[in-house]
Design a protein around this motif. Structure first.
Motif, PDB file in Angstrom:
ATOM      1  N   ASN A 196      35.641  60.899  22.882  1.00 25.22           N
ATOM      2  CA  ASN A 196      36.903  60.217  23.166  1.00 25.22           C
ATOM      3  C   ASN A 196      37.360  59.321  22.021  1.00 25.22           C
ATOM      4  OD1 ASN A 196      37.899  60.529  26.221  1.00 25.22           O
ATOM      5  ND2 ASN A 196      35.653  60.669  26.173  1.00 25.22           N
ATOM      6  N   GLY A 197      36.639  59.357  20.896  1.00 23.89           N
ATOM      7  CA  GLY A 197      37.049  58.632  19.698  1.00 23.89           C
ATOM      8  C   GLY A 197      36.940  57.126  19.791  1.00 23.89           C
ATOM      9  N   VAL A 198      36.000  56.625  20.619  1.00 20.91           N
ATOM     10  CA  VAL A 198      35.886  55.164  20.778  1.00 20.91           C
ATOM     11  C   VAL A 198      34.467  54.673  20.502  1.00 20.91           C
ATOM     12  CG1 VAL A 198      37.824  54.931  22.382  1.00 20.91           C
ATOM     13  CG2 VAL A 198      35.542  55.494  23.273  1.00 20.91           C
ATOM     14  N   ALA A 199      33.651  55.491  19.865  1.00 25.03           N
ATOM     15  CA  ALA A 199      32.253  55.118  19.635  1.00 25.03           C
ATOM     16  C   ALA A 199      32.114  53.872  18.773  1.00 25.03           C
ATOM     17  CB  ALA A 199      31.502  56.290  18.996  1.00 25.03           C
ATOM     18  N   THR A 200      33.072  53.623  17.887  1.00 24.29           N
ATOM     19  CA  THR A 200      32.962  52.473  16.981  1.00 24.29           C
ATOM     20  C   THR A 200      33.120  51.140  17.705  1.00 24.29           C
ATOM     21  OG1 THR A 200      35.338  52.651  16.481  1.00 24.29           O
ATOM     22  CG2 THR A 200      33.794  53.777  14.993  1.00 24.29           C
ATOM     23  N   HIS A 201      33.607  51.176  18.941  1.00 24.46           N
ATOM     24  CA  HIS A 201      33.823  49.930  19.683  1.00 24.46           C
ATOM     25  C   HIS A 201      32.589  49.483  20.466  1.00 24.46           C
ATOM     26  CE1 HIS A 201      37.917  50.344  18.538  1.00 24.46           C
ATOM     27  NE2 HIS A 201      38.186  51.342  19.347  1.00 24.46           N
ATOM     28  N   VAL A 202      31.585  50.357  20.563  1.00 24.27           N
ATOM     29  CA  VAL A 202      30.427  50.053  21.408  1.00 24.27           C
ATOM     30  C   VAL A 202      29.125  50.198  20.635  1.00 24.27           C
ATOM     31  CG1 VAL A 202      29.242  50.538  23.594  1.00 24.27           C
ATOM     32  CG2 VAL A 202      31.687  51.000  23.384  1.00 24.27           C
ATOM     33  N   VAL A 253      37.748  43.498  20.178  1.00 25.87           N
ATOM     34  CA  VAL A 253      36.690  43.022  21.066  1.00 25.87           C
ATOM     35  C   VAL A 253      35.442  43.859  20.811  1.00 25.87           C
ATOM     36  CG1 VAL A 253      35.933  42.879  23.481  1.00 25.87           C
ATOM     37  CG2 VAL A 253      38.232  42.145  22.861  1.00 25.87           C
ATOM     38  N   ARG A 254      34.292  43.211  20.814  1.00 26.38           N
ATOM     39  CA  ARG A 254      33.009  43.872  20.554  1.00 26.38           C
ATOM     40  C   ARG A 254      32.278  44.113  21.876  1.00 26.38           C
ATOM     41  NH1 ARG A 254      27.806  40.464  18.753  1.00 26.38           N
ATOM     42  NH2 ARG A 254      26.348  42.135  18.212  1.00 26.38           N
ATOM     43  N   CYS A 260      24.275  51.003  30.813  1.00 20.87           N
ATOM     44  CA  CYS A 260      25.461  51.734  30.353  1.00 20.87           C
ATOM     45  C   CYS A 260      25.756  52.920  31.260  1.00 20.87           C
ATOM     46  CB  CYS A 260      25.280  52.188  28.904  1.00 20.87           C
ATOM     47  SG  CYS A 260      24.185  53.606  28.691  1.00 20.87           S
ATOM     48  N   GLY A 261      26.900  53.569  31.012  1.00 18.44           N
ATOM     49  CA  GLY A 261      27.294  54.716  31.823  1.00 18.44           C
ATOM     50  C   GLY A 261      28.800  54.914  31.793  1.00 18.44           C
ATOM     51  N   ALA A 262      29.356  55.319  32.924  1.00 17.96           N
ATOM     52  CA  ALA A 262      30.790  55.601  33.001  1.00 17.96           C
ATOM     53  C   ALA A 262      31.632  54.381  32.647  1.00 17.96           C
ATOM     54  CB  ALA A 262      31.135  56.097  34.408  1.00 17.96           C
ATOM     55  N   THR A 263      31.176  53.193  33.062  1.00 19.63           N
ATOM     56  CA  THR A 263      31.949  51.981  32.768  1.00 19.63           C
ATOM     57  C   THR A 263      32.013  51.696  31.276  1.00 19.63           C
ATOM     58  OG1 THR A 263      29.930  50.708  33.211  1.00 19.63           O
ATOM     59  CG2 THR A 263      31.539  50.869  34.996  1.00 19.63           C
ATOM     60  N   THR A 264      31.008  52.153  30.530  1.00 20.28           N
ATOM     61  CA  THR A 264      30.999  51.913  29.084  1.00 20.28           C
ATOM     62  C   THR A 264      32.215  52.555  28.430  1.00 20.28           C
ATOM     63  OG1 THR A 264      28.578  52.054  29.205  1.00 20.28           O
ATOM     64  CG2 THR A 264      29.567  52.023  27.015  1.00 20.28           C
ATOM     65  N   LEU A 265      32.524  53.777  28.842  1.00 15.52           N
ATOM     66  CA  LEU A 265      33.678  54.464  28.276  1.00 15.52           C
ATOM     67  C   LEU A 265      34.980  53.761  28.654  1.00 15.52           C
ATOM     68  CD1 LEU A 265      34.960  56.745  26.710  1.00 15.52           C
ATOM     69  CD2 LEU A 265      34.796  58.186  28.748  1.00 15.52           C
ATOM     70  N   TRP A 266      35.103  53.333  29.920  1.00 14.24           N
ATOM     71  CA  TRP A 266      36.329  52.636  30.325  1.00 14.24           C
ATOM     72  C   TRP A 266      36.489  51.322  29.550  1.00 14.24           C
ATOM     73  CZ3 TRP A 266      39.678  55.586  32.310  1.00 14.24           C
ATOM     74  CH2 TRP A 266      39.359  56.575  33.231  1.00 14.24           C
ATOM     75  N   LEU A 267      35.387  50.607  29.336  1.00 13.14           N
ATOM     76  CA  LEU A 267      35.448  49.373  28.551  1.00 13.14           C
ATOM     77  C   LEU A 267      35.920  49.668  27.126  1.00 13.14           C
ATOM     78  CD1 LEU A 267      32.109  47.670  29.693  1.00 13.14           C
ATOM     79  CD2 LEU A 267      34.402  46.714  30.018  1.00 13.14           C
ATOM     80  N   ALA A 268      35.346  50.721  26.524  1.00 12.30           N
ATOM     81  CA  ALA A 268      35.702  51.076  25.152  1.00 12.30           C
ATOM     82  C   ALA A 268      37.166  51.489  25.048  1.00 12.30           C
ATOM     83  CB  ALA A 268      34.792  52.189  24.657  1.00 12.30           C
ATOM     84  N   LEU A 269      37.635  52.246  26.032  1.00 10.53           N
ATOM     85  CA  LEU A 269      39.048  52.655  26.023  1.00 10.53           C
ATOM     86  C   LEU A 269      39.969  51.450  26.149  1.00 10.53           C
ATOM     87  CD1 LEU A 269      38.733  55.804  28.312  1.00 10.53           C
ATOM     88  CD2 LEU A 269      39.349  55.816  25.884  1.00 10.53           C
ATOM     89  N   ALA A 270      39.579  50.469  26.949  1.00 10.64           N
ATOM     90  CA  ALA A 270      40.383  49.257  27.103  1.00 10.64           C
ATOM     91  C   ALA A 270      40.409  48.461  25.802  1.00 10.64           C
ATOM     92  CB  ALA A 270      39.823  48.400  28.239  1.00 10.64           C
TER      93      ALA A 270
END
Length: 328
Positions: A215-221, A193-194, A175-185
């Motif tokens: 960033n309010g996207v923790a529920t997606h990851v 998408v899970r 995980c890392g920076a890409t995790t946030l971009w994935l979650a935002l997408a």
């Protein structure tokens, strides 16, 4: 002793010249007059040292050449003098060659350091701007390090998430920076998408979770800390993620391979193919990062030679350090 001191001076001068070249390139990119001035002063000092070394070598060469007439060219002293002359000439050629190589990095052409840095900065800046145009980052991001995936890789992942069918599963290995971009997408498309992210470092997993929450996207990851354990593969025993943390995964539509770190052993990411390939969904996409390294190139080759179900992975896109494979 004098020759050793001259060698040390030459090495110091070359190092200073390399630093000056780097400062000049960074100064040009940042449009900084201060950096440009420092690099000019440092380069002048380095060249003065190097030319001083060459001058001393030439003086010693001149003295050595005139010595045979006094010592007798056919005697032992004459042979020693000839050997010294040959060594001095070789040292002068080597210093001149190294100075020429370092000076070449300052040229604006495609082979220069400035050109290479400019290419990388422009590439990463363009990818980041596109990502920020596509996806709403509202708070602090995961801090970037030299180990982080390139922005161009994150852009590829975000684009792939946008194309996935509803209800898909994304698995990120590391995980890392890409995790946030994935979650935002995923959030942008409605949260259908899970994402499951495996991470060997509890500290880095926590840093990633914090950025997701801000960033309010923790529920997606689902960020899972999975310690590296000894794992049997056809290459022997390797360190890979604890199977208890990923044994429930199946029907993976997008697999991003960016861990574990290469320093954990040769072909460190090879186990992902053996352990997760039978968990891929039909038509799955596989993104392999760091393909500029030999081990990852071998991994991509091995993927493309492997049959997954009735499908064969094939390369469909290659970027700076990343390859996208697709089952078909």
């Amino acid at each position: 002793m004098i020759r050793r001191k001259l060698q040390l001076l030459a090495i110091g001068g070359l190092t200073a010249l390399i630093v000056a070249a780097t400062l000049a390139a960074v100064g040009a990119l940042a449009d900084s007059a201060i950096l440009a001035g420092v690099s000019t002063a440092l380069a002048s000092f380095a060249l003065a040292v190097l030319f001083g070394v060459v001058f001393v070598l030439l003086r010693r060469l001149s003295a050595a050449v005139s010595r045979p007439a006094r010592a007798g060219a056919d005697g032992l002293a004459g042979r020693e003098t000839q050997r010294e002359v040959a060594e001095l000439r070789s040292a002068i050629r080597e210093v001149r060659r190294q100075v020429s190589e370092v000076q070449g990095t300052l040229r604006p052409g495609p082979g220069g350091l400035r050109s290479a840095l400019r290419h990388e900065v422009l590439r990463d800046t363009a990818a980041l701007l596109t990502l920020h145009d596509m996806l709403p980052v509202t708070a602090e991001h995961v801090p970037l390090t030299s180990y982080s995936a390139l922005p161009d890789t994150a852009l590829m992942l975000a684009q792939q998430v946008r194309e996935l069918p509803s209800g898909s599963t994304v698995v990120e290995v590391g995980c890392g920076a890409t995790t946030l971009w994935l979650a935002l997408a995923v959030q942008q498309r409605g949260g259908d998408v899970r994402i499951v992210s495996l991470e060997g470092s509890a500290d880095y997993a926590e840093v990633t979770r914090l950025a997701l929450e801000r960033n309010g996207v923790a529920t997606h990851v689902d960020v899972r800390v999975a310690a590296l354990v000894a794992t049997e593969t056809r290459l022997g025993m390797q360190q890979w993620y604890d199977p208890a943390r990923w044994s429930d995964l199946c029907d993976i539509d997008l697999l991003f391979v960016d861990g574990p770190a290469g320093g954990t052993g040769p072909m460190a990411r090879f186990p992902v193919m053996e352990l997760l390939s039978d968990r891929l969904a039909p038509g799955a996409r596989i993104v392999v990062d760091d393909v500029h390294r030999d081990d990852e190139q071998e991994l991509v080759k091995a993927w493309c030679e492997r049959t997954v179900g009735c499908e064969q992975p094939r390369e469909v896109e290659r970027r700076e350090r990343t390859v996208l494979l697709r089952l078909s």
